[in-house]
Design a protein around this motif. Structure first.
Motif, PDB file in Angstrom:
ATOM      1  N   MET A 651       3.848  -3.951 -13.561  1.00 49.58           N
ATOM      2  CA  MET A 651       4.124  -3.451 -12.156  1.00 49.58           C
ATOM      3  C   MET A 651       4.272  -4.694 -11.175  1.00 49.58           C
ATOM      4  SD  MET A 651       4.404  -0.727 -10.427  1.00 49.58           S
ATOM      5  CE  MET A 651       3.738   0.845 -11.181  1.00 49.58           C
ATOM      6  N   GLN A 652       3.464  -5.563 -11.427  1.00 45.80           N
ATOM      7  CA  GLN A 652       3.792  -6.832 -10.630  1.00 45.80           C
ATOM      8  C   GLN A 652       4.999  -7.391 -10.615  1.00 45.80           C
ATOM      9  OE1 GLN A 652       0.139  -9.054 -11.847  1.00 45.80           O
ATOM     10  NE2 GLN A 652      -1.009  -8.791  -9.747  1.00 45.80           N
ATOM     11  N   GLU A 653       5.476  -7.509 -11.776  1.00 45.99           N
ATOM     12  CA  GLU A 653       6.845  -7.957 -12.058  1.00 45.99           C
ATOM     13  C   GLU A 653       7.920  -7.183 -11.494  1.00 45.99           C
ATOM     14  OE1 GLU A 653      10.054  -8.270 -15.854  1.00 45.99           O
ATOM     15  OE2 GLU A 653       7.898  -8.504 -16.336  1.00 45.99           O
ATOM     16  N   ILE A 654       7.983  -5.743 -11.518  1.00 53.24           N
ATOM     17  CA  ILE A 654       9.132  -5.193 -10.992  1.00 53.24           C
ATOM     18  C   ILE A 654       8.946  -5.179  -9.669  1.00 53.24           C
ATOM     19  CG2 ILE A 654       9.391  -3.804 -13.229  1.00 53.24           C
ATOM     20  CD1 ILE A 654       8.147  -1.399 -11.715  1.00 53.24           C
ATOM     21  N   PHE A 655       7.794  -5.001  -9.132  1.00 50.14           N
ATOM     22  CA  PHE A 655       7.531  -4.982  -7.546  1.00 50.14           C
ATOM     23  C   PHE A 655       8.128  -6.307  -6.880  1.00 50.14           C
ATOM     24  CE2 PHE A 655       4.781  -6.622  -4.250  1.00 50.14           C
ATOM     25  CZ  PHE A 655       5.327  -5.591  -3.065  1.00 50.14           C
ATOM     26  N   GLN A 656       7.631  -7.410  -7.605  1.00 51.13           N
ATOM     27  CA  GLN A 656       7.981  -8.724  -7.082  1.00 51.13           C
ATOM     28  C   GLN A 656       9.444  -8.760  -7.146  1.00 51.13           C
ATOM     29  OE1 GLN A 656       6.105 -12.037  -8.750  1.00 51.13           O
ATOM     30  NE2 GLN A 656       7.604 -13.640  -8.123  1.00 51.13           N
ATOM     31  N   ASN A 657      10.323  -8.572  -8.128  1.00 56.16           N
ATOM     32  CA  ASN A 657      11.584  -8.512  -8.335  1.00 56.16           C
ATOM     33  C   ASN A 657      12.379  -7.988  -7.230  1.00 56.16           C
ATOM     34  OD1 ASN A 657      11.470 -10.009 -10.392  1.00 56.16           O
ATOM     35  ND2 ASN A 657      11.744  -8.235 -12.063  1.00 56.16           N
ATOM     36  N   ILE A 658      11.846  -6.508  -6.843  1.00 57.32           N
ATOM     37  CA  ILE A 658      12.548  -5.584  -5.930  1.00 57.32           C
ATOM     38  C   ILE A 658      12.221  -6.239  -4.463  1.00 57.32           C
ATOM     39  CG2 ILE A 658      12.722  -3.335  -4.940  1.00 57.32           C
ATOM     40  CD1 ILE A 658      12.141  -2.252  -7.754  1.00 57.32           C
ATOM     41  N   ALA A 659      10.744  -6.833  -4.304  1.00 59.17           N
ATOM     42  CA  ALA A 659      10.353  -7.236  -2.929  1.00 59.17           C
ATOM     43  C   ALA A 659      11.230  -8.452  -2.504  1.00 59.17           C
ATOM     44  CB  ALA A 659       8.796  -7.263  -2.809  1.00 59.17           C
ATOM     45  N   THR A 660      11.555  -9.156  -3.597  1.00 61.57           N
ATOM     46  CA  THR A 660      12.226 -10.482  -3.347  1.00 61.57           C
ATOM     47  C   THR A 660      13.648 -10.321  -3.352  1.00 61.57           C
ATOM     48  OG1 THR A 660      11.776 -11.232  -5.523  1.00 61.57           O
ATOM     49  CG2 THR A 660      10.228 -11.806  -3.822  1.00 61.57           C
ATOM     50  N   ALA A 742       5.791  -7.061   5.113  1.00 60.96           N
ATOM     51  CA  ALA A 742       4.660  -6.544   4.601  1.00 60.96           C
ATOM     52  C   ALA A 742       4.606  -5.001   4.645  1.00 60.96           C
ATOM     53  CB  ALA A 742       3.379  -6.879   5.326  1.00 60.96           C
ATOM     54  N   LEU A 743       5.190  -4.450   5.749  1.00 62.61           N
ATOM     55  CA  LEU A 743       5.339  -2.970   5.856  1.00 62.61           C
ATOM     56  C   LEU A 743       6.421  -2.276   4.823  1.00 62.61           C
ATOM     57  CD1 LEU A 743       5.055  -0.151   7.253  1.00 62.61           C
ATOM     58  CD2 LEU A 743       6.938  -0.854   8.752  1.00 62.61           C
ATOM     59  N   ILE A 744       7.260  -3.177   4.559  1.00 64.63           N
ATOM     60  CA  ILE A 744       8.491  -2.705   3.752  1.00 64.63           C
ATOM     61  C   ILE A 744       7.819  -2.743   2.239  1.00 64.63           C
ATOM     62  CG2 ILE A 744      10.679  -3.323   2.532  1.00 64.63           C
ATOM     63  CD1 ILE A 744      11.203  -4.636   5.304  1.00 64.63           C
ATOM     64  N   SER A 745       7.094  -3.957   1.872  1.00 67.27           N
ATOM     65  CA  SER A 745       6.418  -3.982   0.681  1.00 67.27           C
ATOM     66  C   SER A 745       5.402  -3.140   0.363  1.00 67.27           C
ATOM     67  CB  SER A 745       5.909  -5.365   0.538  1.00 67.27           C
ATOM     68  OG  SER A 745       6.948  -6.479   0.880  1.00 67.27           O
ATOM     69  N   ARG A 746       4.687  -2.626   1.337  1.00 69.56           N
ATOM     70  CA  ARG A 746       3.469  -1.752   1.106  1.00 69.56           C
ATOM     71  C   ARG A 746       4.144  -0.266   0.761  1.00 69.56           C
ATOM     72  NH1 ARG A 746       0.839  -4.445   5.222  1.00 69.56           N
ATOM     73  NH2 ARG A 746       1.680  -2.912   7.111  1.00 69.56           N
ATOM     74  N   LYS A 747       5.481   0.102   1.482  1.00 71.18           N
ATOM     75  CA  LYS A 747       6.254   1.226   1.211  1.00 71.18           C
ATOM     76  C   LYS A 747       6.700   1.259  -0.192  1.00 71.18           C
ATOM     77  CE  LYS A 747       6.781   2.902   5.911  1.00 71.18           C
ATOM     78  NZ  LYS A 747       5.689   3.835   5.770  1.00 71.18           N
ATOM     79  N   LEU A 748       7.185   0.074  -0.634  1.00 74.46           N
ATOM     80  CA  LEU A 748       7.802  -0.109  -1.895  1.00 74.46           C
ATOM     81  C   LEU A 748       6.579   0.174  -3.047  1.00 74.46           C
ATOM     82  CD1 LEU A 748      10.036  -0.973  -4.052  1.00 74.46           C
ATOM     83  CD2 LEU A 748       9.424  -3.262  -3.492  1.00 74.46           C
ATOM     84  N   ALA A 749       5.647  -0.593  -2.908  1.00 72.81           N
ATOM     85  CA  ALA A 749       4.284  -0.414  -3.653  1.00 72.81           C
ATOM     86  C   ALA A 749       4.007   1.132  -3.866  1.00 72.81           C
ATOM     87  CB  ALA A 749       3.349  -1.395  -3.209  1.00 72.81           C
ATOM     88  N   LEU A 771       9.655  10.454  -3.238  1.00 71.97           N
ATOM     89  CA  LEU A 771       8.829   9.309  -2.588  1.00 71.97           C
ATOM     90  C   LEU A 771       9.809   8.351  -2.003  1.00 71.97           C
ATOM     91  CD1 LEU A 771       5.467   8.794  -4.567  1.00 71.97           C
ATOM     92  CD2 LEU A 771       5.874   9.809  -2.307  1.00 71.97           C
ATOM     93  N   GLU A 772      10.786   8.057  -2.950  1.00 73.72           N
ATOM     94  CA  GLU A 772      11.820   6.951  -2.521  1.00 73.72           C
ATOM     95  C   GLU A 772      12.533   7.442  -1.049  1.00 73.72           C
ATOM     96  OE1 GLU A 772      13.971   5.466  -6.572  1.00 73.72           O
ATOM     97  OE2 GLU A 772      15.039   6.765  -5.178  1.00 73.72           O
ATOM     98  N   ARG A 773      12.911   8.700  -1.198  1.00 71.72           N
ATOM     99  CA  ARG A 773      13.522   9.302   0.131  1.00 71.72           C
ATOM    100  C   ARG A 773      12.643   9.100   1.296  1.00 71.72           C
ATOM    101  NH1 ARG A 773      14.381  13.485  -2.098  1.00 71.72           N
ATOM    102  NH2 ARG A 773      13.772  15.125  -0.916  1.00 71.72           N
ATOM    103  N   GLN A 774      11.681   9.530   1.005  1.00 74.38           N
ATOM    104  CA  GLN A 774      10.599   9.645   2.306  1.00 74.38           C
ATOM    105  C   GLN A 774      10.296   8.230   2.842  1.00 74.38           C
ATOM    106  OE1 GLN A 774       6.698  11.316   1.238  1.00 74.38           O
ATOM    107  NE2 GLN A 774       5.749  10.287   2.958  1.00 74.38           N
TER     108      GLN A 774
END
Length: 801
Positions: A651-660, A742-749, A771-774
């Protein structure tokens, strides 16, 4: 005799040699890369293998660190074995192809060929990458069998990225060897192959050296600034943004001077060669070379990057004073008048009728280029098609000189050229006198059919036909288009396969593309056996049309936005689970919504130069066209189907890839990131991509393949979500992320973890999609996100706010 290349030796590890070795390794072919032993070793060093390989190692390290990357993925380095020409020469004995890329001097090349002949196995192919020395002379003194397997293979730098491969046979080269290398170059190396006559600098460099010298001298004689010339000779005339002087900075002034200096004595018969000794150009080049102002490699050339007020400025050289200055914006009435005309021919025709300084420059340099192309082609090429392709594939020109001449009208342009003092080659005059009004008939050279004028016979002959090259232009020409709107089209590819093509600006996804996708699904259900999603544009798809999203958000059209996003989600979901095979065919950039479209098929056939990534955070958003759902399905689901698996690392891997906003720098990297799978196909020649995708679709049909099942998605829940939140907070505290980051990242997470479920669960995919759409809509409510969207639209750069 049949040929098969399983192992290659590259002799000479410099910029070109290292690049060729990397390209071969990218394909999966083992390579032996050799260079000289350092001449200045001490007595102790002479017996140390590491110091004896010091030169090849340092050159390899430079190649591996170069940008853009030569290696498509890090592990391809394992296929390259380093060595030197004294200790490791015997490794050539089992190589199927040996490529010489050493110093551009005849004697050392001939001496190397003598050594190669002593160790090579019979039937192995030997080639030289020389850019100017006659190929036939390099093999002088070798056996008949050696010369039958010897030819020139001239790559363009960097070999991974530039499409052109010039192949130069000699009178002794076996036809079987020539045919094999042409096929290998196209299908395995992924190159556009042009067969050249063995003449100085072959086709592309011969043409560009003469014409480029004229462009430079005309500019200097007539007082054009560096910035003006590059504004005139770039995209407006169908050339890349590097235009003229930026290209010299990229290639290196020293390289360009070396090519020109070597060419001049080699072509005493060429009526145009004196342009290589143009006084103003040569004087300026000499002064710049003396100062080591060679371009990008030395930090300055015709351009120099200067930091002013914390901002980068690109200053240009004043050729008269040799001082750099920040140039004003370049404006020409003629260029402004045609800027929005998409068709190159129409744009050029209008430009040539105008008379400001830009139009005068374009008229003079275009007429000169056409005149020289006609003059030199019978000497350097077997046909006009190869000259056009060499210019397009070697220099990324939109059209070659003969294609351009056709666009302008051959007869009318010939009259204007002669009136302006430019010569007309005898064979062109003969062509016109015999009533032939164009160089091509019934289509462009890239079409699957058509004819070209053969200057040998004075007749039209069929264009070379590549059955593996499917183009939208040819489908349009043969009335295979079934439906169209402002942004997308449907075409019948034949054999029961439908093509769903994007043709919007930058192929950005909008309502029309989504609507045509739904029409495509309807037609697939009723009239076709399979579907391919692909196009021949500059890029597969750069994402959603953020201008429309930004406008709708600014006007508070939340219901409209919610529906449009859901429409896209439904389209990607329905494509993924269509009742008949759907194959995506990405190339170049597939970003944001483009990446989601890549993942929407049953499988993919991707160009090896596919740059795929979910980059929505750059405009303050998160993926919402199914990207979050699909990447969790691809990267998290398989992990969590194993007993006692830990979800957090994946999960950390895919989160980091999208968040960056991480983008795969090749199709292989895209596979590692999850955008492509091990079952997806990677093709080296993008010209063959649509045909291979069609073939893959038919293989699925013939195998009776069933649609991918609708899988439940692993929702990691609260514990994993809070672990991601803690990491986000740490980045914010450390000033690595702004509050809005940080706000964007929290919503992505939140989306990736399936919200704050009290415990993990396998959920319906639409739970994640909702959830994506919301979260997407919630972020659009944020002023800072809307600022990021506007900044990207205005500057093409992301904003950190």
């Amino acid at each position: 005799m049949s040929y098969d290349i399983r192992k290659v030796a590259v002799i000479g590890a410099g910029t070109m040699g290292g690049g060729i070795a990397a390209h071969l390794a990218n394909i999966g072919i083992p390579v032996v890369l050799l260079d000289i032993v350092p001449p200045d070793l001490s007595e102790a060093e002479r017996n140390n293998p590491k110091t004896r390989n010091r030169i090849v190692q340092s050159l390899y390290d430079r190649m591996a660190k170069a940008k853009p990357a030569n290696l498509a993925r890090a592990d391809r380095a394992d296929l390259i074995t380093l060595g030197n020409l004294e200790d490791d020469f015997n490794q050539l004995a089992d190589c199927d192809w040996i490529v010489e890329v050493i110093i551009e001097q005849l004697a050392p090349k001939q001496a190397l060929m003598e050594r190669i002949e002593a160790v090579r196995k019979p039937g192995s192919i030997v080639s030289s990458n020389t850019s100017g020395i006659p190929i036939s002379q390099i093999a002088d003194g070798r056996s008949d069998e050696f010369r039958a397997h010897f030819l020139g293979t001239h790559f363009f730098n960097p070999p991974r990225y530039l499409k052109l491969l010039e192949i130069i046979p000699t009178a002794d080269t076996s036809r079987a060897v020539l045919d094999f290398m042409g096929q290998f170059g196209s299908e395995v190396l992924g190159k556009g192959v042009v067969v050249c006559k063995d003449t100085p600098n072959f086709i592309a460099n011969r043409f560009i050296a003469i014409v480029g010298s004229y462009v430079s001298e005309y500019a200097l004689e007539n007082g054009y600034t560096i910035a003006e010339v590059d504004a005139i000779t770039g995209p407006v005339v169908g050339h890349p943004k590097t235009a003229t002087f930026r290209l010299t900075d990229l290639v290196g002034l020293d390289v360009m001077m070396h090519v020109n200096n070597n060419l001049y004595p080699a072509i005493p018969h060429d009526n145009y060669r004196e342009v290589l000794k143009s006084p103003k150009t040569n004087a300026l080049n000499a002064q710049m070379a003396e100062r080591k102002w060679l371009g990008n490699k030395t930090g300055q050339g015709f351009y120099k990057t200067v930091m002013a007020g914390g901002q980068r400025e690109f200053h240009t050289l004043n050729p008269e004073t040799l001082e750099y200055f920040n140039p004003p914006s370049v404006r020409f009435d003629s260029i402004g008048a045609v800027r929005k005309i998409e068709d190159l021919g129409e744009r050029l025709r209008k430009l040539l009728e105008m008379d400001d300084r830009a139009a005068q420059f374009i008229r003079a340099t275009t007429y000169y280029a056409l005149a020289y192309a006609a003059y030199v082609t019978p000497e350097i090429a077997y046909n006009i098609v190869d000259v056009d392709n060499a210019n397009k594939w070697g220099f990324a020109h939109e059209a070659g000189p003969f294609e351009m001449w056709d666009m302008l009208g051959v007869g009318d342009t010939a009259v204007k050229m002669q009136a302006a003092g430019y010569e007309l080659a005898d064979w062109v005059q003969e062509m016109l006198d015999n009533g032939h009004e164009s160089f091509y008939k019934d289509g462009e050279p890239e079409a699957a059919s058509g004819r070209y004028y053969d200057f040998h016979t004075g007749t039209y002959v069929d264009l070379p036909k590549d059955e593996k090259h499917i183009t939208v232009a040819n489908l349009l020409k043969h009335n295979k288009t079934l439906a169209h709107n402002g942004s997308a089209r449907l075409h019948d590819m034949g054999d029961g396969v439908l093509l769903y093509e994007f043709n919007a600006k930058m192929n950005a996804i909008d309502a029309d593309i989504v609507a045509m996708g739904n029409t495509a699904l309807d037609r697939l259900n009723t009239d076709f056996d399979a579907m391919v999603i692909g196009n021949n544009g500059d890029n597969f798809c750069v994402g959603a049309n953020i201008a429309m999203i930004g406008i709708a958000a600014g006007q508070g059209m939340w219901d409209v936005l919610d529906k449009s996003i859901k429409d896209l989600q439904e389209l990607t979901f329905n494509l993924r689970h269509a009742p008949k095979p759907v194959v995506t065919a990405p190339h170049q950039m597939a970003l944001g919504g483009g990446a989601e479209m890549v993942m929407a098929g049953w499988t993919a056939v991707a160009d090896h130069e596919s740059y795929i990534g979910l980059v929505e955070v750059g405009v303050g958003l998160i993926p919402a066209g199914g990207g979050c759902k699909e990447i969790v399905r691809r990267k998290i689901n398989p992990v969590m189907k194993s007993a006692n698996a830990d979800v957090l690392p994946a999960m950390q891997e895919i989160f980091q890839n999208i968040a960056t906003a991480k983008v795969g720098a090749s199709a292989w990297e895209a596979r590692e990131l999850g955008f492509l799978t091990d079952q997806d196909t990677i093709v080296m020649n993008s010209d063959h991509r649509l045909a291979r995708a069609k073939q893959k679709a038919w293989q699925l049909v013939a195998a009776g393949a069933r649609p991918p099942e609708v899988e439940k998605i692993y929702a990691a829940g609260r514990d994993t979500l809070y672990a991601l939140y803690l990491g986000i907070r740490s980045f914010e505290w450390g000033k690595y992320a702004s509050a809005h980051d940080a706000l964007i990242s929290r919503k992505l997470a939140y989306v990736l973890c399936g919200g704050d479920l009290s415990e993990p669960a396998w959920v319906d995919p639409w739970y994640i999609l909702d959830l994506e759409r919301q979260m997407f809509i919630e972020l659009l409510h944020e002023e800072k996100t809307r600022e990021r969207i506007m900044h990207m639209l205005q500057t093409s750069k992301p904003l950190r706010n």
